[in-house]
Design a protein around this motif. Structure first.
Motif, PDB file in Angstrom:
ATOM      1  N   TYR A   5       0.812  -1.178   0.056  1.00 55.24           N
ATOM      2  CA  TYR A   5      -0.176   0.162  -0.138  1.00 55.24           C
ATOM      3  C   TYR A   5       0.929   1.398  -0.224  1.00 55.24           C
ATOM      4  O   TYR A   5       1.886   1.299   0.574  1.00 55.24           O
ATOM      5  CB  TYR A   5      -0.881   0.057   1.116  1.00 55.24           C
ATOM      6  CG  TYR A   5      -2.108  -1.183   1.265  1.00 55.24           C
ATOM      7  CD1 TYR A   5      -3.270  -0.882   0.432  1.00 55.24           C
ATOM      8  CD2 TYR A   5      -1.830  -2.160   1.993  1.00 55.24           C
ATOM      9  CE1 TYR A   5      -4.176  -1.745   0.458  1.00 55.24           C
ATOM     10  CE2 TYR A   5      -2.789  -3.298   1.988  1.00 55.24           C
ATOM     11  CZ  TYR A   5      -3.841  -3.058   1.175  1.00 55.24           C
ATOM     12  OH  TYR A   5      -4.714  -3.987   0.921  1.00 55.24           O
ATOM     13  N   ALA A  15      -4.084   3.374  -1.308  1.00 52.08           N
ATOM     14  CA  ALA A  15      -4.156   2.394  -2.214  1.00 52.08           C
ATOM     15  C   ALA A  15      -3.298   1.301  -2.451  1.00 52.08           C
ATOM     16  O   ALA A  15      -2.028   1.618  -2.039  1.00 52.08           O
ATOM     17  CB  ALA A  15      -4.808   2.980  -3.221  1.00 52.08           C
ATOM     18  N   ASP A  19      -1.705   1.163  -8.217  1.00 50.41           N
ATOM     19  CA  ASP A  19      -2.846   2.001  -8.675  1.00 50.41           C
ATOM     20  C   ASP A  19      -2.354   3.489  -8.914  1.00 50.41           C
ATOM     21  O   ASP A  19      -3.127   4.534  -9.103  1.00 50.41           O
ATOM     22  CB  ASP A  19      -3.855   2.091  -7.676  1.00 50.41           C
ATOM     23  CG  ASP A  19      -4.794   0.860  -7.520  1.00 50.41           C
ATOM     24  OD1 ASP A  19      -4.669  -0.120  -8.366  1.00 50.41           O
ATOM     25  OD2 ASP A  19      -5.292   0.665  -6.373  1.00 50.41           O
ATOM     26  N   CYS A  45      -1.767   9.839  -7.641  1.00 52.37           N
ATOM     27  CA  CYS A  45      -3.028   9.374  -8.148  1.00 52.37           C
ATOM     28  C   CYS A  45      -3.210   9.752  -9.666  1.00 52.37           C
ATOM     29  O   CYS A  45      -2.658  10.903  -9.905  1.00 52.37           O
ATOM     30  CB  CYS A  45      -4.344   9.480  -7.522  1.00 52.37           C
ATOM     31  SG  CYS A  45      -4.565   9.214  -5.937  1.00 52.37           S
TER      32      CYS A  45
END
Length: 88
Positions: A5, A15, A19, A45
């Motif tokens: 993570y 996440a 990702d 992200c």
């Protein structure tokens, strides 16, 4: 094996590592690049809001403890555009 993570430097969302985009300050050359290399890393992200916030507030630069060039942000924007546009 435990899943890896990570946390986005812009929105602070946690996440799986896969990702996120990985931005690396390579050791010992101090070059900032995407995805590959060993050294200090920051994760972002793949969203326009996170990219804008990271650029505006210098989140990547602070996380990597170095300056991040505009060309790197432009490359990330291009990646984002390519993800959203389907290839025909």
């Amino acid at each position: 094996m435990k899943p890896n993570y990570r946390r986005c430097v812009a929105c602070r969302k946690v996440a799986l590592k896969v990702d996120f985009w990985r931005v690396v300050r390579v050791y010992p050359s101090q070059v900032v690049q995407l995805e590959e290399g060993m050294g200090r890393s920051a994760y972002l992200c793949p969203q326009i809001d996170c990219l804008k916030a990271a650029r505006k507030k210098n989140r990547l630069g602070r996380a990597l403890k170095t300056s991040v060039t505009d060309s790197l942000y432009e490359e990330l924007e291009e990646r984002l555009y390519q993800q959203e546009t389907p290839i025909r």
